[in-house]
Write an enzyme that holds these catalytic residues in place. Structure first.
Site, short mmCIF file in Angstrom:
data_model
loop_
_atom_site.label_atom_id
_atom_site.label_comp_id
_atom_site.label_asym_id
_atom_site.label_seq_id
_atom_site.Cartn_x
_atom_site.Cartn_y
_atom_site.Cartn_z
CG ASN A 8 -1.68 1.16 1.28
OD1 ASN A 8 -1.84 2.37 0.07
ND2 ASN A 8 -2.93 1.16 2.55
CD GLU A 101 -3.43 5.72 6.77
OE1 GLU A 101 -3.57 5.33 5.45
OE2 GLU A 101 -2.78 5.00 7.10
CD GLU A 170 -3.74 -2.51 6.98
OE1 GLU A 170 -2.50 -3.00 6.15
OE2 GLU A 170 -4.21 -1.56 6.95
N GLY A 176 2.57 1.85 10.90
CA GLY A 176 3.10 3.15 10.55
C GLY A 176 3.93 2.95 12.18
CB SER A 214 4.90 -1.49 11.96
OG SER A 214 4.46 -0.59 12.54
P1 13P Z 1 2.93 0.81 7.82
O1 13P Z 1 3.72 -0.74 7.01
O2 13P Z 1 3.60 1.72 7.28
O3 13P Z 1 3.01 0.28 9.31
O4 13P Z 1 1.51 0.60 7.46
C1 13P Z 1 0.32 -0.55 7.29
C2 13P Z 1 -0.59 0.00 6.66
O5 13P Z 1 -1.53 0.23 6.48
C3 13P Z 1 -0.65 -1.09 5.10
O6 13P Z 1 -2.07 -0.78 4.61
#
Ligand code: 13P
Length: 253
Positions: A8, A101, A170, A176, A214
């Protein structure tokens, strides 16, 4: 089941950066063909560019193209929206739906997410449906209730087609942040989601349930070793070719 590793890219990239990332991926994939499904979910303005690059380089033919959002309407006066049929026409095999998000910053409700899943399925684009709890929900012991509520809305609106979706667990607190759910914590939630799918369809065993939050080159193998973790949805690490290639290699088993 074949695992799925989906990148992503979120709101990152440029024409030049995308080309550089894909050519680095092509070099790695040319020597080490993946034994899993792989996808990149890119910002809408770059779908055509990435589609053209993927189509022109044989080593990239394994990459499924994905978008990051889709409208819950089919067409018409919805300024700024992108329909599932448009994504399909641009070569998308996947679309991320209900990412935290979007739920958090764009007010997407469970009902809106369910409508987006309907639109994607109607256009033969596989929705990657994201569910996950916030830190405060986890601390309040609500993890299971939250993810079940989020998935229930999608199951309710999509009936027997539900076996066509991909689910991504997630945890919001892991996105993140560098904090990953432990393999055992993630597996526990995946098992809950699998059981919920089983109650809705006799095809639940073939629904891929990805982990996201992550996931990186060092922790991917242990997460992917869990029985109900069928792949990963990768944010930051999908923007670095060596890391993304390592995660793809970890999904071989
Ligand atoms: P990260 O791998 O940067 O934590 O993001 C995960 C994510 O939101 C994938 O959709």
């Amino acid at each position: 089941m074949k695992k799925l590793i989906a990148g992503n890219w979120k709101m990152n990239g440029s024409l030049a950066a995308n080309e550089a990332l894909l050519s680095a991926l092509a070099q790695g994939l040319a020597v080490d063909q993946p034994l899993c499904d792989v996808a990149v979910c890119v910002p809408a303005p770059y779908l055509a560019q990435v589609h053209a690059l993927v189509s022109s380089q044989p080593a990239l033919s394994v990459l499924g193209l994905g978008a990051q959002d889709v409208s819950n309407q089919a067409s018409g006066a919805y300024t700024g929206e992108v329909s599932a049929a448009m994504l399909r026409e641009l070569g998308c095999r996947y679309v991320i739906v209900g990412h935290s998000e979007r739920r958090q910053y764009h007010g997407e409700t469970d009902a809106v997410v369910a409508g987006k899943v309907q639109q994607a399925l109607a256009a033969a684009v596989t929705p990657i449906v994201c569910v996950g709890e916030t830190l405060s929900e986890r601390e309040a012991g609500q993890t299971e209730a939250v993810v079940k509520r989020q998935l229930a809305a999608v199951i309710h609106a999509n009936g027997h087609c539900i076996s066509e979706i991909v689910v991504a667990y997630e945890p919001v607190w892991a996105i993140g942040t560098g904090k990953t759910a432990s393999p055992e914590e993630a597996q526990a939630v995946h098992a809950v989601l699998r059981a919920q799918l089983k109650a809705a369809t006799d095809q639940a065993a073939r629904v891929k349930i990805l982990y996201g939050g992550s996931m990186n080159a060092s922790n991917a193998a242990s997460l992917l070793a869990q029985p109900d973790i069928d792949g990963g949805l990768i944010g930051g690490a999908s923007l670095k070719a060596p890391d993304f290639l390592t995660i793809i290699a970890a999904a071989r088993a």
